[in-house]
Design a protein around this motif. Structure first.
Motif, PDB file in Angstrom:
ATOM      1  N   ASN A   1       2.331  25.463   9.593  1.00 17.75           N
ATOM      2  CA  ASN A   1       1.121  26.066  10.492  1.00 17.75           C
ATOM      3  C   ASN A   1       0.799  26.955   9.145  1.00 17.75           C
ATOM      4  OD1 ASN A   1      -0.776  26.934  11.501  1.00 17.75           O
ATOM      5  ND2 ASN A   1       0.463  29.187  11.765  1.00 17.75           N
ATOM      6  N   SER A   2       1.023  26.176   7.856  1.00  9.65           N
ATOM      7  CA  SER A   2       0.701  26.280   6.398  1.00  9.65           C
ATOM      8  C   SER A   2      -0.094  26.140   5.792  1.00  9.65           C
ATOM      9  CB  SER A   2       2.025  27.081   5.705  1.00  9.65           C
ATOM     10  OG  SER A   2       3.276  26.211   5.458  1.00  9.65           O
ATOM     11  N   PRO A   3      -1.347  25.737   5.175  1.00 11.88           N
ATOM     12  CA  PRO A   3      -1.641  24.695   4.204  1.00 11.88           C
ATOM     13  C   PRO A   3      -1.238  23.883   3.685  1.00 11.88           C
ATOM     14  CG  PRO A   3      -2.701  26.964   4.270  1.00 11.88           C
ATOM     15  CD  PRO A   3      -1.670  27.225   4.946  1.00 11.88           C
ATOM     16  N   ILE A   4      -1.270  22.662   3.593  1.00 12.09           N
ATOM     17  CA  ILE A   4      -0.346  21.325   2.722  1.00 12.09           C
ATOM     18  C   ILE A   4      -0.563  20.695   2.727  1.00 12.09           C
ATOM     19  CG2 ILE A   4       1.894  22.425   3.918  1.00 12.09           C
ATOM     20  CD1 ILE A   4       1.071  19.939   5.953  1.00 12.09           C
ATOM     21  N   SER A   5      -0.942  19.862   1.667  1.00 15.78           N
ATOM     22  CA  SER A   5      -0.920  19.027   1.658  1.00 15.78           C
ATOM     23  C   SER A   5      -0.886  17.089   1.716  1.00 15.78           C
ATOM     24  CB  SER A   5      -1.344  18.656   0.219  1.00 15.78           C
ATOM     25  OG  SER A   5      -0.161  18.429  -0.808  1.00 15.78           O
ATOM     26  N   GLY A   6      -1.367  15.826   1.777  1.00 21.90           N
ATOM     27  CA  GLY A   6      -0.887  15.341   1.847  1.00 21.90           C
ATOM     28  C   GLY A   6      -1.527  14.732   3.526  1.00 21.90           C
ATOM     29  N   THR A   7      -1.242  13.157   3.175  1.00 22.73           N
ATOM     30  CA  THR A   7      -1.513  12.151   4.709  1.00 22.73           C
ATOM     31  C   THR A   7      -1.652  13.477   6.322  1.00 22.73           C
ATOM     32  OG1 THR A   7      -0.926  10.437   3.524  1.00 22.73           O
ATOM     33  CG2 THR A   7      -1.362  10.386   5.703  1.00 22.73           C
ATOM     34  N   LYS A   8      -0.902  14.067   6.226  1.00 30.51           N
ATOM     35  CA  LYS A   8      -0.687  14.928   7.300  1.00 30.51           C
ATOM     36  C   LYS A   8      -1.653  15.795   7.339  1.00 30.51           C
ATOM     37  CE  LYS A   8       1.905  17.774  10.669  1.00 30.51           C
ATOM     38  NZ  LYS A   8       3.645  17.717  10.433  1.00 30.51           N
ATOM     39  N   GLN A   9      -1.902  16.249   6.144  1.00 30.15           N
ATOM     40  CA  GLN A   9      -3.276  17.671   6.566  1.00 30.15           C
ATOM     41  C   GLN A   9      -4.528  16.576   6.462  1.00 30.15           C
ATOM     42  OE1 GLN A   9      -2.497  20.570   6.411  1.00 30.15           O
ATOM     43  NE2 GLN A   9      -5.033  20.796   6.196  1.00 30.15           N
ATOM     44  N   THR A  10      -4.570  15.191   5.977  1.00 29.03           N
ATOM     45  CA  THR A  10      -5.640  14.781   6.282  1.00 29.03           C
ATOM     46  C   THR A  10      -5.727  14.340   7.710  1.00 29.03           C
ATOM     47  OG1 THR A  10      -5.588  13.856   3.938  1.00 29.03           O
ATOM     48  CG2 THR A  10      -7.319  13.012   5.124  1.00 29.03           C
ATOM     49  N   LEU A  11      -4.831  13.925   7.848  1.00 28.73           N
ATOM     50  CA  LEU A  11      -5.454  13.387   9.509  1.00 28.73           C
ATOM     51  C   LEU A  11      -5.316  14.485  11.182  1.00 28.73           C
ATOM     52  CD1 LEU A  11      -2.626  10.523   9.549  1.00 28.73           C
ATOM     53  CD2 LEU A  11      -5.018  10.390   9.430  1.00 28.73           C
ATOM     54  N   SER A  12      -4.891  15.730  10.085  1.00 28.84           N
ATOM     55  CA  SER A  12      -4.945  16.498  11.321  1.00 28.84           C
ATOM     56  C   SER A  12      -6.123  17.493  11.628  1.00 28.84           C
ATOM     57  CB  SER A  12      -3.500  17.412  11.430  1.00 28.84           C
ATOM     58  OG  SER A  12      -2.257  16.809  10.995  1.00 28.84           O
ATOM     59  N   LYS A  13      -6.835  17.965  12.310  1.00 30.17           N
ATOM     60  CA  LYS A  13      -8.267  18.946  12.901  1.00 30.17           C
ATOM     61  C   LYS A  13      -7.455  20.140  12.900  1.00 30.17           C
ATOM     62  CE  LYS A  13     -11.345  16.586  13.505  1.00 30.17           C
ATOM     63  NZ  LYS A  13     -12.869  16.182  14.684  1.00 30.17           N
ATOM     64  N   VAL A  14      -7.538  21.301  12.215  1.00 32.45           N
ATOM     65  CA  VAL A  14      -6.490  22.958  12.751  1.00 32.45           C
ATOM     66  C   VAL A  14      -7.872  23.441  13.042  1.00 32.45           C
ATOM     67  CG1 VAL A  14      -5.301  23.996  11.118  1.00 32.45           C
ATOM     68  CG2 VAL A  14      -4.869  21.686  10.636  1.00 32.45           C
ATOM     69  N   SER A  15      -7.198  24.024  14.231  1.00 35.41           N
ATOM     70  CA  SER A  15      -8.556  25.274  14.372  1.00 35.41           C
ATOM     71  C   SER A  15      -7.794  26.662  14.824  1.00 35.41           C
ATOM     72  CB  SER A  15      -9.520  24.535  15.293  1.00 35.41           C
ATOM     73  OG  SER A  15      -8.035  24.267  16.899  1.00 35.41           O
ATOM     74  N   GLN A  16      -8.509  27.946  14.332  1.00 40.27           N
ATOM     75  CA  GLN A  16      -8.218  28.670  15.203  1.00 40.27           C
ATOM     76  C   GLN A  16      -8.343  29.201  16.922  1.00 40.27           C
ATOM     77  OE1 GLN A  16      -7.187  31.484  12.021  1.00 40.27           O
ATOM     78  NE2 GLN A  16      -5.290  31.065  11.266  1.00 40.27           N
ATOM     79  N   HIS A  17      -7.838  30.205  17.601  1.00 35.09           N
ATOM     80  CA  HIS A  17      -8.867  30.683  19.218  1.00 35.09           C
ATOM     81  C   HIS A  17      -7.792  32.108  19.484  1.00 35.09           C
ATOM     82  CE1 HIS A  17     -10.399  26.464  18.842  1.00 35.09           C
ATOM     83  NE2 HIS A  17      -8.597  25.897  18.468  1.00 35.09           N
TER      84      HIS A  17
END
Length: 1008
Positions: free
Chosen positions: A936-952
């Motif tokens: 759940n922490s910010p990371i770099s790379g392909t996975k972070q690029t493909l994922s959309k992260v949102s808090q609710h």
């Protein structure tokens, strides 16, 4: 995937390694190979994956091709005509009696009949399902002027020349034809009754005999008497009318006049007021100038002040109420100078000259009915033509002379200038001219106001004193009003207050009519004295004749048989020739009002419910109450249901001239032009009734019917889906509650709550709420939620798997509850479901199966917070994805402890494509983690690029009702796996190989 030969199929099964430490479940699998023989003519290479998918299977059509014809066939196959008799033969502990108020047998069925009969049928069918034995005998009011006038309408000019029996025969034939037409319609609408042998008619011999017995019992108790008094009289019908037979035309125009009555003698007090002035007149205003020739007095109010005024224009001196000086001056377009003001009591003892009859003097008399709202505060009084006027005549012993005959024309007693003239036309104008010639006409005007009309002929009526028979309701009404407190009224409040108001203001009820189509009042009159002969012996004898021959005997038998010698002797007379039989018949409200005695004998004259339109406050509800209280000191009903009137959908009253009349038979069966008049079927008509605010105005039209049809089709599609999913399921396949998945248990909780609410709505006859709740269940809880998210499990799991059987178990209960909920409103659809319900085995009528049963153990309020959170997470996910297809995505949920603990119930493993949570999200994979998980922490790379992260945030409800905010984060990414060609989810390792779940299922189902 290895090559598949024509005789061997290699099945790959995925084996979970979740028990191995540090190994991710979603991506780490190993494969085992199983070889399955292929049996049969068809080669495996030609078989499709879709052949193994368990799609819904049912013969139930998605929509009826010909609703009218199909409903008729359903009625035949499902025994609609036998259902009422069947349930009457059942041994049941509870009875429900709905007493049918008899509609007039005077024409074809209309939407008013539709509303009334379908409401009754929905209640009866519900009661039947709840285990009651229903007692419902449809009835018809077969006598009276409405039928007589229509029967004679073709020869209206000559009907007065017909003999009574000719008129009665024509009227009876007309009534019988109308009854047949209405019965056909009521049957077609699906109304449950014994239409062949279980109806009642007010022209039945036994009914007529019972009616006369009630009449005499009331007479013997002193509630019925004969008197000469003013009543509403219809010259167009040539009969007296009761108030319930009137309608008020709001824009009636009268030729009103201000008239002066010159003072003849002055009381001592009035002499002091006028002080020697001469030529003083009292000024009065009336909308009925034709009554002035019958004037016997001028009334004033002692407690009000009056003024002596002088007209500034003419100089004439007038006396009128002080409150009315200004308004009268405005009407007369002048100014009235007030010369003196004095109390009304000063007028006592004075007299005035009649304005048209020379030498006649009318006294000035005190009265409480004089109003200051209109006119001059002085009211001209004609005792023969006004109710209050008659009361004044009784109090001061004034003469009561009727100078107008049954046709509304002046008799010779009115004088040669008026004799033979109609009071509504030339007679009225002649009186105005007489006033003008005598110099007593002060002002004339056209006055628009409300005026009573005959509700059948739509012609004006007038008040006329005549010898009539009355019920002394004044001696009954207080007790009747008190007893109404024990009656349940629908709608609450307004229905009771309205009926009480009608009853409490009624001092007498005129029950005699001057017609021949009806039940004769069994009275004989002494030719010389005019006194009536009405004894127990005379009535008992007439009753015995009526019971064997019907009421025609009053006209067919000679006096010697109607009034035998022994009856005459007991009455103290010797010769039958001294008497003549009466020529009056009983009011039809008396006919129908004694139905409790003629129809409800087995139940002690009491029904559980009377249900009619709101006009029956002044009609059947009231006449039934008054006769029942008079005879047995109790109400004839335990509850009263009042409905409104059918109106065009634009809010206007239906009329042929406007072209907005809705023919219910055309609605059901359609017309020749099906584009203009489609066949909606009876169920759509019933759905319209259930969805209407029946206690108010009920609107109907093309748009409303189309909406009703669309709603029925929406419900039908869900029912079809349920039937299809239950293909191959039997009740013995049901899964035990504790074995159900959480989503299944939650759906049963939702179903339990719905069942409780909809049952309560039926118990209180809130049919709109039944419809509202049902549409809510269908569209929200089923279509948009449960049935949608469980499709994958139903279609793609193994046929006998616990998960699929659990879902079928829930849907079996849903179908049972929904079908029986709909049955009272949509009986054709409910029976059609049973015809296609493969789970039932032997087909039976839904109405023989009883009401649904729901297990109290299904009630799980503790599940609601869980599913509210799950819905919040799903809604956040749906807002975040770009496609309408959630299967294109994987989602990782990082939740705070409270949210995580809840969602963990729906998904115990870290990552899944088959959990309840994944089913809820409808994504391909769902991962569930605590919010402090490293990913759940910010990371770099392909996975972070493909994922959309949102808090609710979501609101959590504590057991004590407290609220707190909780958080969760969504990582949404494109599906990481390949599309499975069998289940269409992105959960396969290879685009050419089905997912492991599908491979496992096909291991058994692929072989043929």
């Amino acid at each position: 995937m290895p090559h598949v030969s024509a005789t061997m199929l290699v099945i790959w099964r995925r084996v979970s390694l979740c028990s191995i430490p540090a190994v991710r479940t979603r991506t780490c699998v190993r494969w085992q190979t199983h070889t399955v023989s292929v049996v049969g003519k068809r080669h495996a290479s030609s078989k499709k994956y879709s052949d193994t998918v368990l799609l819904p299977k049912t013969t139930f059509p998605i929509r009826p091709k010909n609703p009218a014809a199909e409903e008729v066939e359903i009625q035949k196959v499902c025994g609609f005509s036998e259902l009422y008799s069947w349930q009457r033969q059942q041994d049941r502990q509870k009875d429900f009696i709905l007493h049918d108020g008899p509609p007039y047998a005077n024409g074809d069925p209309h939407v008013g009949h539709t509303l009334n009969k379908i409401l009754k049928d929905m209640i009866n069918r519900y009661k039947l399902l709840r285990g009651y034995r229903v007692d419902y005998r449809p009835g018809w009011d077969c006598h009276g002027l409405p039928i007589e006038l229509k029967a004679l309408s073709a020869g209206r000019d000559n009907f007065r020349h017909l003999q009574p029996l000719q008129i009665r025969n024509k009227a009876k034939q007309f009534a019988e034809k109308a009854i047949r037409s209405q019965v056909d319609a009521f049957r077609r609408w699906g109304v449950m009754a014994d239409w062949d042998n279980g109806c009642y008619f007010t022209f039945d011999k036994q009914y007529e005999a019972k009616q006369l017995e009630v009449f005499y019992e009331m007479y013997e108790k002193g509630y019925i008497y004969q008197d000469f008094k003013p009543v509403f009289y219809s010259p167009s019908s040539r009969t007296a009318l009761a108030e319930a037979e009137l309608e008020y035309k709001e824009d009636h125009i009268s030729h009103a006049v201000y008239t002066k009555f010159p003072l003849a003698t002055l009381s001592p007090g009035l002499k002091d007021v006028v002080g020697g002035r001469q030529n003083i007149s009292v000024l009065t205003w009336t909308t009925l100038p034709w009554t002035i020739p019958a004037n016997e007095a001028m009334c004033y109010t002692p407690s009000h002040d009056y003024s002596l005024c002088q007209c500034k224009t003419t100089g004439q001196l007038y006396i009128l109420a002080s409150e009315c000086v200004e308004s009268t001056a405005q009407v007369l377009s002048t100014h009235l100078d007030v010369l003196n003001t004095f109390p009304g009591i000063t007028l006592e003892g004075s007299t005035c000259q009649h304005p048209t009859i020379h030498g006649k003097v009318s006294p000035l008399l005190p009265a409480h009915h004089v109003s200051m709202a209109k006119g001059t505060g002085l009211v001209h009084t004609a005792p023969a033509h006004g109710m209050e006027d008659y009361s004044v005549a009784l109090a001061f012993q004034l003469p009561v002379f009727t100078i107008v005959d049954e046709d509304g024309k002046y008799t010779d007693q009115a004088g040669p200038d008026l004799q033979g003239k109609n009071i509504f036309s030339d007679g009225n104008e002649t009186v105005v001219e007489q006033l003008r010639s005598a110099g007593n006409l002060v002002h004339e005007q056209d006055y628009r106001h409300s005026y009573p009309y005959d509700w059948r002929t739509k012609k004006p009526v007038f008040i006329r004193a005549s010898l009539q028979w009355f019920v002394n309701t004044n001696s009954i009404k207080d007790r009747a009003v008190d007893l109404l407190d024990g009656v349940r009224m629908y709608p609450e409040g307004t229905a009771a207050s309205s009926l009480k108001a009608w009853v409490s203001t009624r001092n007498y009820w005129c029950i005699s009519r001057q017609r021949v189509w009806g039940v004769p009042i069994p009275v004989f009159y002494h030719r010389q004295s005019g006194k009536p002969l009405l004894t127990k012996e005379s009535v008992d004898h007439v009753v015995s004749l009526v019971r064997s021959q019907g009421t025609d005997c009053w006209w067919t038998l000679p006096m010697e048989e109607l009034l035998p010698a022994d009856v005459i002797r007991k009455a103290g007379h010797t010769d039958v020739s001294e008497f003549e039989k009466g020529a009056d018949i009983l009011d039809i409200w008396f006919d129908s009002g004694v139905s409790w005695a003629a129809v409800l004998e087995d139940s002690g004259g009491v029904a559980d419910m009377y249900l009619e339109g709101k006009d029956q406050h002044g009609g059947w509800f009231q006449s039934s109450l008054l006769t029942s209280v008079a005879v047995k000191d109790s109400t004839p009903y335990r509850s009263v249901f009042v409905h409104g009137f059918a109106m065009a959908e634009d809010g206007t009253k239906m009329s042929k001239s406007l072209g907005n009349v809705v023919d219910p038979n055309l609605v059901v069966s359609g017309g020749k032009n099906r584009d203009k008049h489609p066949a909606y079927g009876a169920d759509v008509l019933r759905w319209w009734v259930a969805g209407s605010d029946v206690h108010s105005h009920v609107y109907i039209g093309t748009n409303i019917l189309n909406t009703a049809r669309d709603s029925v089709l929406k419900v039908r599609r869900i029912l079809r889906f349920l039937l299809g999913n239950l293909s191959g399921f039997r009740p013995e396949d049901a899964v035990l509650y504790h074995q159900l998945r959480p989503v299944d248990q939650y759906m049963l909780h939702v179903l339990y709550q719905y069942a409780q609410k909809v049952t309560d709505a039926y118990e209180n006859y809130h049919f709109t709420k039944v419809q509202y709740l049902t549409l809510g269940l269908v569209t929200k809880e089923l279509s948009s939620f449960y049935l949608n998210i469980t499709k994958d499990r139903l279609y793609c799991d193994d046929q006998t798997s616990l998960g699929r059987r659990g879902c079928q178990t829930v849907q079996f209960h849903i179908l049972d509850v929904l079908t029986k909920t709909l049955a009272p409103v949509l009986p054709h659809l409910a029976e059609e479901i049973y015809l296609h319900h493969t789970c039932l085995g032997e087909v039976q009528s839904v109405f023989k199966s009883g009401w649904f049963e729901t297990d109290p153990g299904w009630h799980r309020p503790d599940l609601e917070p869980l599913w509210r959170v799950a819905e919040d997470v799903r809604d956040a996910f749906n807002r975040q994805i770009e496609s309408a297809n959630p299967r294109l995505y994987d989602v990782a949920i990082f939740a705070s402890s409270t949210v995580y603990d809840m969602l963990n119930v729906l998904q115990s493993e870290e990552t899944s494509c088959t959990s309840d949570l994944c089913e809820m999200m409808m994504s391909s994979f769902v991962s569930l983690h605590p919010e402090d998980h490293p990913e759940n922490s910010p990371i770099s790379g392909t996975k972070q690029t493909l994922s959309k992260v949102s808090q609710h945030e979501c609101v959590m409800s504590g057991p004590d009702g407290s609220k707190e905010l909780a958080t969760f984060t969504l990582h949404v990414s494109p599906a990481s796996h390949q599309k499975c060609e069998r289940c269409r989810k992105y959960v396969a390792e290879s685009p050419t190989t089905p997912c492991d779940r599908c491979l496992a299922v096909m291991a058994d189902s692929w072989a043929t």
